[in-house]
Design an enzyme around this catalytic site. Structure first.
Site, PDB file in Angstrom:
ATOM      1  N   LYS A  12       0.824  -1.218   0.000  1.00 54.96           N
ATOM      2  CA  LYS A  12       0.000   0.000   0.000  1.00 54.96           C
ATOM      3  C   LYS A  12       0.861   1.273   0.000  1.00 54.96           C
ATOM      4  O   LYS A  12       2.068   1.224   0.290  1.00 54.96           O
ATOM      5  CB  LYS A  12      -0.925  -0.032   1.215  1.00 54.96           C
ATOM      6  CG  LYS A  12      -1.992  -1.151   1.160  1.00 54.96           C
ATOM      7  CD  LYS A  12      -2.922  -1.053   2.372  1.00 54.96           C
ATOM      8  CE  LYS A  12      -4.028  -2.090   2.325  1.00 54.96           C
ATOM      9  NZ  LYS A  12      -4.947  -1.956   3.496  1.00 54.96           N
ATOM     10  N   TYR A  52     -12.411  -2.402  -3.933  1.00 56.75           N
ATOM     11  CA  TYR A  52     -12.841  -2.576  -2.533  1.00 56.75           C
ATOM     12  C   TYR A  52     -14.356  -2.610  -2.385  1.00 56.75           C
ATOM     13  O   TYR A  52     -14.866  -2.390  -1.289  1.00 56.75           O
ATOM     14  CB  TYR A  52     -12.270  -1.444  -1.672  1.00 56.75           C
ATOM     15  CG  TYR A  52     -10.909  -1.711  -1.061  1.00 56.75           C
ATOM     16  CD1 TYR A  52     -10.614  -2.919  -0.421  1.00 56.75           C
ATOM     17  CD2 TYR A  52      -9.918  -0.726  -1.056  1.00 56.75           C
ATOM     18  CE1 TYR A  52      -9.377  -3.154   0.175  1.00 56.75           C
ATOM     19  CE2 TYR A  52      -8.678  -0.945  -0.462  1.00 56.75           C
ATOM     20  CZ  TYR A  52      -8.413  -2.165   0.155  1.00 56.75           C
ATOM     21  OH  TYR A  52      -7.196  -2.378   0.754  1.00 56.75           O
ATOM     22  N   PHE A  60     -15.795   3.267   6.738  1.00 53.68           N
ATOM     23  CA  PHE A  60     -14.462   3.707   6.314  1.00 53.68           C
ATOM     24  C   PHE A  60     -14.225   3.565   4.812  1.00 53.68           C
ATOM     25  O   PHE A  60     -13.116   3.812   4.336  1.00 53.68           O
ATOM     26  CB  PHE A  60     -13.372   2.946   7.095  1.00 53.68           C
ATOM     27  CG  PHE A  60     -13.471   1.438   7.008  1.00 53.68           C
ATOM     28  CD1 PHE A  60     -12.931   0.738   5.936  1.00 53.68           C
ATOM     29  CD2 PHE A  60     -14.102   0.710   8.010  1.00 53.68           C
ATOM     30  CE1 PHE A  60     -13.020  -0.640   5.847  1.00 53.68           C
ATOM     31  CE2 PHE A  60     -14.191  -0.685   7.929  1.00 53.68           C
ATOM     32  CZ  PHE A  60     -13.645  -1.353   6.848  1.00 53.68           C
ATOM     33  N   ARG A  88      -1.737 -14.369   4.385  1.00 54.19           N
ATOM     34  CA  ARG A  88      -2.480 -13.738   5.493  1.00 54.19           C
ATOM     35  C   ARG A  88      -1.704 -13.890   6.807  1.00 54.19           C
ATOM     36  O   ARG A  88      -1.685 -12.973   7.627  1.00 54.19           O
ATOM     37  CB  ARG A  88      -3.879 -14.367   5.641  1.00 54.19           C
ATOM     38  CG  ARG A  88      -4.827 -14.141   4.479  1.00 54.19           C
ATOM     39  CD  ARG A  88      -5.279 -12.714   4.280  1.00 54.19           C
ATOM     40  NE  ARG A  88      -5.814 -12.087   5.462  1.00 54.19           N
ATOM     41  CZ  ARG A  88      -6.504 -10.932   5.455  1.00 54.19           C
ATOM     42  NH1 ARG A  88      -6.738 -10.291   4.305  1.00 54.19           N
ATOM     43  NH2 ARG A  88      -6.939 -10.396   6.555  1.00 54.19           N
ATOM     44  N   THR A  94      -5.332  -7.131  10.839  1.00 53.09           N
ATOM     45  CA  THR A  94      -5.667  -5.879  10.141  1.00 53.09           C
ATOM     46  C   THR A  94      -5.134  -4.654  10.871  1.00 53.09           C
ATOM     47  O   THR A  94      -4.562  -3.751  10.257  1.00 53.09           O
ATOM     48  CB  THR A  94      -7.206  -5.764   9.989  1.00 53.09           C
ATOM     49  OG1 THR A  94      -7.687  -6.938   9.344  1.00 53.09           O
ATOM     50  CG2 THR A  94      -7.588  -4.537   9.193  1.00 53.09           C
ATOM     51  N   ARG A 105       2.603  -6.412   9.125  1.00 54.33           N
ATOM     52  CA  ARG A 105       1.874  -5.278   9.710  1.00 54.33           C
ATOM     53  C   ARG A 105       2.444  -4.867  11.068  1.00 54.33           C
ATOM     54  O   ARG A 105       2.438  -3.683  11.413  1.00 54.33           O
ATOM     55  CB  ARG A 105       0.382  -5.596   9.774  1.00 54.33           C
ATOM     56  CG  ARG A 105      -0.265  -5.472   8.387  1.00 54.33           C
ATOM     57  CD  ARG A 105      -1.631  -6.076   8.332  1.00 54.33           C
ATOM     58  NE  ARG A 105      -2.387  -5.646   7.150  1.00 54.33           N
ATOM     59  CZ  ARG A 105      -3.553  -6.155   6.811  1.00 54.33           C
ATOM     60  NH1 ARG A 105      -4.112  -7.110   7.539  1.00 54.33           N
ATOM     61  NH2 ARG A 105      -4.176  -5.716   5.731  1.00 54.33           N
ATOM     62  N   ASN A 115      -1.895   0.204   6.931  1.00 53.82           N
ATOM     63  CA  ASN A 115      -1.365  -1.070   7.437  1.00 53.82           C
ATOM     64  C   ASN A 115      -0.498  -1.810   6.422  1.00 53.82           C
ATOM     65  O   ASN A 115      -0.331  -3.021   6.494  1.00 53.82           O
ATOM     66  CB  ASN A 115      -2.499  -1.931   7.996  1.00 53.82           C
ATOM     67  CG  ASN A 115      -3.550  -2.262   6.952  1.00 53.82           C
ATOM     68  OD1 ASN A 115      -3.414  -1.899   5.783  1.00 53.82           O
ATOM     69  ND2 ASN A 115      -4.588  -2.944   7.374  1.00 53.82           N
ATOM     70  N   HIS A 118      -2.111  -5.405   1.531  1.00 54.44           N
ATOM     71  CA  HIS A 118      -3.400  -6.074   1.319  1.00 54.44           C
ATOM     72  C   HIS A 118      -3.108  -7.504   0.917  1.00 54.44           C
ATOM     73  O   HIS A 118      -2.116  -7.770   0.229  1.00 54.44           O
ATOM     74  CB  HIS A 118      -4.182  -5.395   0.178  1.00 54.44           C
ATOM     75  CG  HIS A 118      -5.336  -6.230  -0.311  1.00 54.44           C
ATOM     76  ND1 HIS A 118      -6.570  -6.200   0.282  1.00 54.44           N
ATOM     77  CD2 HIS A 118      -5.404  -7.175  -1.295  1.00 54.44           C
ATOM     78  CE1 HIS A 118      -7.363  -7.083  -0.329  1.00 54.44           C
ATOM     79  NE2 HIS A 118      -6.676  -7.682  -1.294  1.00 54.44           N
ATOM     80  N   GLU A 129      -9.305 -10.942  -7.653  1.00 50.33           N
ATOM     81  CA  GLU A 129      -8.389  -9.814  -7.460  1.00 50.33           C
ATOM     82  C   GLU A 129      -7.202  -9.882  -8.427  1.00 50.33           C
ATOM     83  O   GLU A 129      -6.744  -8.851  -8.925  1.00 50.33           O
ATOM     84  CB  GLU A 129      -7.922  -9.772  -6.009  1.00 50.33           C
ATOM     85  CG  GLU A 129      -9.061  -9.411  -5.054  1.00 50.33           C
ATOM     86  CD  GLU A 129      -8.653  -9.369  -3.590  1.00 50.33           C
ATOM     87  OE1 GLU A 129      -9.514  -9.056  -2.753  1.00 50.33           O
ATOM     88  OE2 GLU A 129      -7.473  -9.643  -3.266  1.00 50.33           O
TER      89      GLU A 129
HETATM   90  P1  IDP Z   1      -7.774  -6.923   5.758  1.00 53.01           P
HETATM   91  O1  IDP Z   1      -6.988  -5.926   4.927  1.00 53.01           O
HETATM   92  O2  IDP Z   1      -6.985  -7.420   6.924  1.00 53.01           O
HETATM   93  O3  IDP Z   1      -8.362  -8.032   4.918  1.00 53.01           O
HETATM   94  P2  IDP Z   1     -10.474  -5.833   5.854  1.00 53.01           P
HETATM   95  O4  IDP Z   1     -11.416  -6.025   6.979  1.00 53.01           O
HETATM   96  O5  IDP Z   1     -10.723  -6.570   4.587  1.00 53.01           O
HETATM   97  O6  IDP Z   1      -8.991  -6.120   6.402  1.00 53.01           O
HETATM   98  O7  IDP Z   1     -10.435  -4.262   5.556  1.00 53.01           O
HETATM   99  C1  IDP Z   1      -9.831  -3.783   4.376  1.00 53.01           C
HETATM  100  C2  IDP Z   1      -8.971  -2.602   4.754  1.00 53.01           C
HETATM  101  O8  IDP Z   1      -9.797  -1.557   5.239  1.00 53.01           O
HETATM  102  C3  IDP Z   1      -7.975  -2.859   5.883  1.00 53.01           C
HETATM  103  O9  IDP Z   1      -6.754  -3.396   5.450  1.00 53.01           O
HETATM  104  C4  IDP Z   1      -7.788  -1.484   6.453  1.00 53.01           C
HETATM  105  O10 IDP Z   1      -6.822  -0.738   5.716  1.00 53.01           O
HETATM  106  C5  IDP Z   1      -9.143  -0.844   6.267  1.00 53.01           C
HETATM  107  N1  IDP Z   1      -9.933  -0.923   7.489  1.00 53.01           N
HETATM  108  C6  IDP Z   1     -10.513  -2.021   8.040  1.00 53.01           C
HETATM  109  N2  IDP Z   1     -11.160  -1.733   9.169  1.00 53.01           N
HETATM  110  C7  IDP Z   1     -11.016  -0.401   9.340  1.00 53.01           C
HETATM  111  C8  IDP Z   1     -11.484   0.519  10.338  1.00 53.01           C
HETATM  112  O11 IDP Z   1     -12.167   0.159  11.304  1.00 53.01           O
HETATM  113  N3  IDP Z   1     -11.129   1.833  10.168  1.00 53.01           N
HETATM  114  C9  IDP Z   1     -10.371   2.269   9.116  1.00 53.01           C
HETATM  115  N4  IDP Z   1      -9.917   1.427   8.160  1.00 53.01           N
HETATM  116  C10 IDP Z   1     -10.236   0.121   8.275  1.00 53.01           C
HETATM  117 MG    MG Z   2      -9.772  -7.980   3.409  1.00 52.43          MG
END
Ligand code: IDP
Ligand code: MG
Length: 136
Positions: A12, A52, A60, A88, A94, A105, A115, A118, A129
């Site tokens: 990212k 997304y 968010f 993963r 996350t 991370r 973070n 992805h 994807e």
């Molecule tokens: P992941 O990247 O670990 O799969 P997801 O739940 O799929 O997590 O969320 C996608 C992305 O959205 C996360 O990597 C993060 O950057 C962002 N994200 C997830 N939850 C939050 C939140 O509560 N606040 C702000 N950004 C979030």
């Molecule tokens: Mg995800």
């Protein structure tokens, strides 16, 4: 070898900006995830919104799409045994605060939104994807 999968990884903007591309790629390579394809791109907010869209109902979502399109990213196809789950595991939780020691991370993530990486969360989504970024 059985169970060889492909998954999509994205480095990212926060990590590209801090010159962490090689460090992160080395973690994949050392852990037997081959980088089959890699390109540095800068996507539009509309493209991020398409990528997304599973998150479109989340509060968010708008910030997330703005963020992914805010600067260059590196998209990669990773290949290896159980690549989806292995990636993963290497990424960590996350929220970097909750991520285990030595995960990407934990090492490099700044916050839940910045973070650093992805990774596809299922084989089905990995196929979608990969196709999104590497359609030929
Ligand atoms: P992941 O990247 O670990 O799969 P997801 O739940 O799929 O997590 O969320 C996608 C992305 O959205 C996360 O990597 C993060 O950057 C962002 N994200 C997830 N939850 C939050 C939140 O509560 N606040 C702000 N950004 C979030
Ligand atoms: Mg995800």
């Amino acid at each position: 070898m059985s169970n060889v999968e492909q998954t999509l990884s994205i480095i990212k903007p926060d990590a590209v900006e801090r010159n962490l591309i090689e460090e992160i790629k080395n973690i994949f390579i050392k852990n037997n995830l081959n980088i089959k394809n890699s390109k540095k791109i800068h996507i539009t907010k509309d493209e991020a919104a398409e990528f997304y869209k599973v998150h479109q109902s989340k509060p968010f979502y708008n910030d997330l799409c703005g963020y992914l399109s805010s600067g260059p990213i590196v998209v990669m196809i990773l290949e290896g045994k159980s690549a989806v789950a292995e990636n993963r595991k290497l990424m960590g939780a996350t929220n970097p605060k909750d991520a285990q020691e030595n995960t990407i991370r934990k090492l490099y993530g700044i916050s839940i939104d910045k973070n650093s990486v992805h990774g596809s969360d299922s084989l089905e989504n990995a196929k979608k994807e990969i196709n999104f970024f590497f359609k030929n």
